[in-house]
Write a protein that holds these residues in place. Structure first.
Motif, short mmCIF file in Angstrom:
data_model
loop_
_atom_site.label_atom_id
_atom_site.label_comp_id
_atom_site.label_asym_id
_atom_site.label_seq_id
_atom_site.Cartn_x
_atom_site.Cartn_y
_atom_site.Cartn_z
N GLN A 78 0.84 -1.19 0.00
CA GLN A 78 0.00 0.00 0.00
C GLN A 78 0.88 1.24 0.00
OE1 GLN A 78 -0.60 -2.46 2.70
NE2 GLN A 78 -1.67 -3.51 1.03
N LEU A 79 0.47 2.25 -0.76
CA LEU A 79 1.25 3.46 -0.90
C LEU A 79 0.42 4.67 -0.48
CD1 LEU A 79 2.81 2.73 -4.40
CD2 LEU A 79 3.86 2.36 -2.16
N VAL A 80 1.01 5.52 0.32
CA VAL A 80 0.37 6.75 0.76
C VAL A 80 1.24 7.92 0.33
CG1 VAL A 80 -0.50 8.09 2.69
CG2 VAL A 80 -0.71 5.59 2.71
N GLU A 81 0.68 8.78 -0.49
CA GLU A 81 1.40 9.92 -1.02
C GLU A 81 1.04 11.19 -0.28
OE1 GLU A 81 1.20 8.36 -5.65
OE2 GLU A 81 -0.56 9.18 -4.60
N SER A 82 1.99 12.10 -0.24
CA SER A 82 1.75 13.41 0.34
C SER A 82 2.57 14.44 -0.43
CB SER A 82 2.10 13.44 1.82
OG SER A 82 3.47 13.17 2.03
N GLY A 83 2.21 15.68 -0.27
CA GLY A 83 2.86 16.74 -1.00
C GLY A 83 2.00 17.17 -2.16
N GLY A 84 2.62 17.86 -3.08
CA GLY A 84 1.88 18.39 -4.20
C GLY A 84 1.23 19.70 -3.83
N ARG B 10 8.21 19.16 -2.70
CA ARG B 10 8.69 17.84 -2.37
C ARG B 10 7.52 16.89 -2.20
NH1 ARG B 10 11.72 15.44 2.97
NH2 ARG B 10 9.51 15.34 3.62
N LEU B 11 7.56 15.80 -2.94
CA LEU B 11 6.56 14.76 -2.82
C LEU B 11 7.12 13.62 -1.97
CD1 LEU B 11 5.34 14.51 -6.53
CD2 LEU B 11 4.56 16.06 -4.72
N VAL C 260 -0.70 15.03 -12.57
CA VAL C 260 -0.93 14.21 -11.39
C VAL C 260 0.27 13.28 -11.25
CG1 VAL C 260 -2.38 12.49 -10.28
CG2 VAL C 260 -3.43 14.32 -11.63
N TYR C 261 0.88 13.30 -10.10
CA TYR C 261 2.06 12.49 -9.84
C TYR C 261 1.69 11.27 -9.01
CZ TYR C 261 5.15 16.07 -11.71
OH TYR C 261 5.80 16.95 -12.55
N TYR C 262 2.14 10.11 -9.47
CA TYR C 262 1.82 8.85 -8.82
C TYR C 262 3.07 8.16 -8.30
CZ TYR C 262 -2.60 9.26 -11.39
OH TYR C 262 -3.80 9.69 -11.90
N CYS C 263 3.00 7.70 -7.08
CA CYS C 263 4.04 6.86 -6.52
C CYS C 263 3.78 5.42 -6.95
CB CYS C 263 4.04 6.98 -5.00
SG CYS C 263 5.27 5.95 -4.15
N ALA C 264 4.83 4.68 -7.26
CA ALA C 264 4.67 3.31 -7.71
C ALA C 264 5.78 2.42 -7.17
CB ALA C 264 4.65 3.25 -9.24
N GLY D 219 -2.25 9.20 -6.28
CA GLY D 219 -1.82 10.37 -7.03
C GLY D 219 -1.98 11.66 -6.26
N THR D 220 -1.14 12.61 -6.58
CA THR D 220 -1.22 13.93 -5.98
C THR D 220 -1.01 14.98 -7.07
OG1 THR D 220 -0.34 15.37 -4.22
CG2 THR D 220 1.24 13.96 -5.36
N GLN D 221 -1.81 16.01 -7.05
CA GLN D 221 -1.78 17.02 -8.09
C GLN D 221 -0.66 18.01 -7.86
OE1 GLN D 221 -3.92 17.47 -10.93
NE2 GLN D 221 -2.35 19.00 -11.45
N VAL D 222 0.10 18.26 -8.91
CA VAL D 222 1.11 19.31 -8.92
C VAL D 222 0.73 20.29 -10.02
CG1 VAL D 222 3.52 19.89 -9.37
CG2 VAL D 222 2.95 17.87 -8.00
#
Length: 118
Positions: free
Chosen positions: A3-9, A19-20, A92-96, A111-114
């Motif tokens: 599971q991935l949890v993104e932050s930033g953007g 910084r993401l 939209v930036y996605y961690c993978a 995903g997180t919007q930049v």
């Protein structure tokens, strides 16, 4: 499962920085590489930067010299420092994550919007 949890953007003016961050949980022992992808409206998804467990990195030509990917294997996190942002970085930036048993990235964050204003 990973599971991935993104932050930033967020919204930043051209020339600014963001910084993401991405934190992985679950079967993190199986992670071979972590990376960041992005997809802009009307465009194909592309790899922005990747890093494997040995610290080797790869960058898209469009971000070389401006973006820096880093990882903390103990914390199972990956960061993307984005400097000198341009409007064309808007996406939209996605961690993978790529598992050691896979040949491609198979786990994705939401995903997180930049957005970079001109």
């Amino acid at each position: 499962q990973v599971q991935l949890v993104e932050s930033g953007g967020g919204l930043v003016q051209a020339g600014g920085s963001l910084r993401l961050s991405c934190a992985a949980s679950g079967r993190t022992f199986s992670i071979y590489a972590m990376g960041w992808f992005r997809q802009a409206p009307g465009k194909e998804r592309e790899l922005v930067a990747g890093i494997n467990s040995g610290g080797s990195t790869v960058y898209a030509d469009s971000v070389k010299g401006r973006f820096t990917i880093s990882a903390d294997n103990a914390k199972n996190t990956v960061n993307l420092r984005m400097d000198s942002l341009k409007p064309e970085d808007t996406a939209v930036y996605y961690c993978a994550v790529q598992s050691v048993v896979d040949t491609e990235y198979t786990y994705w964050g939401q995903g997180t919007q930049v957005t970079v204003s001109s």
